[in-house]
Scaffold this active site. Structure first.
Site, PDB file in Angstrom:
ATOM      1  N   GLU A   1      -5.650  -7.724  -0.201  1.00  0.00           N
ATOM      2  CA  GLU A   1      -6.308  -7.523   1.102  1.00  0.00           C
ATOM      3  C   GLU A   1      -7.700  -6.994   0.829  1.00  0.00           C
ATOM      4  O   GLU A   1      -7.890  -6.176  -0.074  1.00  0.00           O
ATOM      5  CB  GLU A   1      -5.603  -6.442   1.942  1.00  0.00           C
ATOM      6  CG  GLU A   1      -4.523  -6.888   2.851  1.00  0.00           C
ATOM      7  CD  GLU A   1      -3.977  -5.718   3.685  1.00  0.00           C
ATOM      8  OE1 GLU A   1      -4.776  -4.911   4.198  1.00  0.00           O
ATOM      9  OE2 GLU A   1      -2.753  -5.621   3.800  1.00  0.00           O
TER      10      GLU A   1
ATOM     11  N   GLU B   1       0.820  -1.227   0.000  1.00  0.00           N
ATOM     12  CA  GLU B   1       0.000   0.000   0.000  1.00  0.00           C
ATOM     13  C   GLU B   1       0.851   1.273   0.000  1.00  0.00           C
ATOM     14  O   GLU B   1       0.477   2.283   0.603  1.00  0.00           O
ATOM     15  CB  GLU B   1      -0.952  -0.004   1.210  1.00  0.00           C
ATOM     16  CG  GLU B   1      -1.888  -1.194   1.222  1.00  0.00           C
ATOM     17  CD  GLU B   1      -2.770  -1.274   2.466  1.00  0.00           C
ATOM     18  OE1 GLU B   1      -2.764  -0.320   3.270  1.00  0.00           O
ATOM     19  OE2 GLU B   1      -3.454  -2.280   2.631  1.00  0.00           O
TER      20      GLU B   1
END
Ligand code: CA
Length: 494
Positions: free
Chosen positions: A421, A329
């Site tokens: 995720e 991320e």
């Protein structure tokens, strides 16, 4: 609302350009009609209101004032045929990159982003609309935009070649088990989706147990985190059995993926030591480390990499291939490895690749890049799989096809794209319908499936039990019991 709708020619920059070239355009596909709805004529709620100070809008102005979550602009969109439509929210940023939500008939379809300060296209791809009228809402997430209009255009068909991905790994010395796993994933990609779940205590930990009790099946993929092996946590007493849980799950026929919430070296911790992976918890300056200003920092990072390499070597010695998702991320900017911009991040990613591959001889890794922005892509020679992380809210089962296709387009030819995720589990039927054939999903742990208390109880706050059961029972979803013997799977040579 109906009267407000105008038909225009779209696909070319300006109406004038189309008019001028119209006589030369004879093929019907070159003159696709799209629907245009002016934001200033749409239903505005909360603080959203009309203005006309910024030039370049169409109609009588644009709307702005997206500053709280109830600030929404809703268009009533009518289409004559069932199908997929691209929703183009023509917007201007009030300064820098911004993202806001798109909600259709109450279901979140993802976000659209924009960066330009002049009115430009901001497209959410492949919203499925049935014939009739739909409520299409643009809703505050970051806010800070001027919204001029919505253009609705039938989507192009997905090119099915995006599912034909290579099974070849970027590390030419990859182990046979890594090659076997990648061959299996590539063979299944586009036709089936592997189930996955983070469970820090392994197959018999809380999250896996709760999923098993709820669905009667175990996920095919176990997600784990090297977080507690970070030296600045270990020296504060953190311990972890994640490596052992990974070996156990592989020996039980499963697949493992690892992320690493890399706690910054102790020298840089500014708050509580356990928050040292967040930007707020550290004063580390990655750019200064990567450009040579902070030489000590460079060595400290190498020391941390050595600690994780030790764990990965243990896995390699046990024959375990790892879907390895480091520096995740990054473009979000909330972790320190993403706080110094794309260039420093890419340098660190490549340093990590080089260290693990060439210094430590780790050949059991399948490199899962999760930078989430094309500008942060380190290059095809360092990436086997592309991952996106999406937390769309509660009880949101849409396929997130727009984000999927955006990730597909980070590079060409396309790499495999996975949902590395997630909060909610998407409805696999919607994924198939939309062509959002994520290679796998991997739901995050704790409250995303389990109650926070120590008893093992399912938490339906994010995914209701019925949807979880539907997903795990789906014909297109692969669970642990359906995996082949990956130690004997044929290695593909392309
Ligand atoms: Ca307008």
């Amino acid at each position: 609302m109906e009267e407000m709708k105008r038909f225009v020619w779209c696909g070319i920059a300006s109406l004038l350009a189309v008019v001028m070239s119209y006589s030369a355009v004879s093929a019907e596909e070159d003159s696709e009609i799209c629907l245009v709805y002016e934001a200033e004529d749409a239903l505005c709620e909360g603080n959203v209101h009309t203005e006309s100070l910024v030039e370049g809008y169409s109609g009588n102005g644009y709307v702005t004032g997206f500053s709280t979550e109830r600030d929404t602009c809703t268009f009533l969109v009518s289409v004559e045929e069932d199908g997929f439509y691209d929703l183009n929210f023509v917007t201007a940023s009030m300064g820098g990159y911004k993202e806001n939500y798109v909600i259709v008939d109450g279901e979140s379809l993802g976000t659209v982003s924009m960066e330009e300060e002049s009115f430009t296209d901001s497209i959410l791809q492949r919203a499925y609309l049935t014939a009739g009228t739909h409520e299409v809402s643009y809703s505050e997430y970051w806010g800070w935009v001027y919204l001029d209009r919505l253009e609705v255009t039938p989507s192009e068909e997905i090119d099915s070649s995006i599912y034909n991905v290579s099974a070849e790994l970027v590390n030419e010395n990859a182990t046979d088990n890594a090659k076997r796993l990648m061959s299996y994933l590539a063979d299944n990609y586009g036709s089936s989706i592997l189930s996955g779940q983070y469970s820090q205590d392994g197959q018999y930990g809380k999250e896996f147990t709760v999923v098993y009790r709820e669905t009667g099946k175990y996920p095919a993929i176990l997600g784990l985190d090297f977080i507690e092996y970070s030296p600045s946590r270990a020296e504060n007493g953190s311990t972890s059995n994640a490596t052992q849980y990974a070996i156990q799950f592989w020996e039980n026929g499963g697949i493992v993926t690892f992320c690493w919430h890399w706690n910054a070296p102790a020298k840089y911790l500014t708050g509580e030591w356990y928050n040292g992976f967040y930007v707020e918890g550290t004063n580390i300056d990655l750019a200064a480390i990567m450009n040579g200003e902070d030489e000590e920092g460079y060595q400290l990072l190498l020391d941390d990499i050595a600690a994780i390499a030790e764990q990965l070597l243990t896995l390699q010695d046990a024959g375990v291939p790892v879907l390895w998702r480091p520096l995740h991320e990054a473009s979000g900017g909330w972790f320190w490895w993403g706080a110094s911009g794309a260039e420093a991040y890419k340098q660190l990613y490549i340093l990590l690749y080089d260290q693990l591959t060439n210094v430590y001889g780790l050949n059991n890794l399948i490199w899962l890049w999760n930078g989430q922005d094309a500008d942060w892509y380190p290059g095809d020679e360092y990436v086997d799989i592309i991952g996106e992380d999406i937390y769309p809210g509660e009880h949101v089962y849409t396929s997130q096809v727009d984000t999927y296709l955006r990730a597909v387009n980070y590079t060409s030819p396309a790499k495999m794209v996975v949902l590395s995720e997630n909060g909610c589990v998407f409805d696999p039927d919607l994924a198939v319908r939309d062509g959002a054939m994520w290679g796998f999903w991997c739901t995050w742990g704790s409250e995303f499936v389990a109650k926070s208390m120590s008893i093992y109880a399912y938490n339906d706050q994010y995914t209701e039990s019925e949807m979880l059961v539907k997903a795990y029972e789906s014909d297109v979803v692969v669970t642990l019991d359906e995996l082949p013997d990956l130690t004997a799977y044929p290695i593909r040579d392309n």
